[in-house]
Scaffold this active site. Sequence first.
Site, PDB file in Angstrom:
ATOM      1  N   CYS A 152       0.819  -1.219   0.000  1.00 49.81           N
ATOM      2  CA  CYS A 152       0.000   0.000   0.000  1.00 49.81           C
ATOM      3  C   CYS A 152       0.849   1.263   0.000  1.00 49.81           C
ATOM      4  CB  CYS A 152      -0.944   0.009   1.200  1.00 49.81           C
ATOM      5  SG  CYS A 152      -2.160  -1.318   1.165  1.00 49.81           S
ATOM      6  N   HIS A 153       1.840   1.331   0.895  1.00 49.44           N
ATOM      7  CA  HIS A 153       2.636   2.551   1.008  1.00 49.44           C
ATOM      8  C   HIS A 153       4.125   2.283   1.130  1.00 49.44           C
ATOM      9  CE1 HIS A 153      -1.459   3.657   2.392  1.00 49.44           C
ATOM     10  NE2 HIS A 153      -1.239   4.622   1.528  1.00 49.44           N
ATOM     11  N   GLY A 154       4.552   1.035   0.925  1.00 51.50           N
ATOM     12  CA  GLY A 154       5.970   0.714   0.825  1.00 51.50           C
ATOM     13  C   GLY A 154       6.707   0.455   2.123  1.00 51.50           C
TER      14      GLY A 154
END
Length: 188
Positions: A152-154
Amino acid sequence: MAEEAVTESPDLVHADGVRRRDFINIAAVSAAGVAGVSILYPLISQMSASADVLAASSTEVDISSIKPGQAIKGVFRKQPVFIRNLTPKEIAEANAVPVDSLRDPQSLAERTKEGKENWLITMGVCTHLGCVPLGAGEGESKGEFGGYFCPCHGSSYDTAARIRKGPAPKNLEVPEYAFTSDTVVKIG
């Protein structure tokens, strides 16, 4: 002589030492107490957990088929849980990281049970916004630190499921668990 009417005073003490008024008071308070308990008991008992909630409060997992280096996904309280059998190399990599260099400092020993350091059990929910990280399934990306990767956001987690890179503020949560035998773990 006129016959006088004999009336008993309510305060008249009988042979056993109890006045009628006292008896009526005791009987009324006792009846009120019984009524109060019969009303309060159902109200209080309805606040306790129902049978389906109690059944979901813990889960047992057979870990005998998980080979070193493998992980499985399970479900605990309607959320994913990761159970990973760490290899000696993964344990060494996790122990080689200086704990004070971590965003959420925890050693591998703090995240596992003594004598079972190879078994890492964590909730499978990223601590950033609640996505499910990759790395527990066969062929999934484990990120640059060999643990878990949140697409999703690393956020990247190492082999001890500690946050190493990305926006996640904390390590993956370790739930309460206990080994009931060498091959079964009870989570919750």
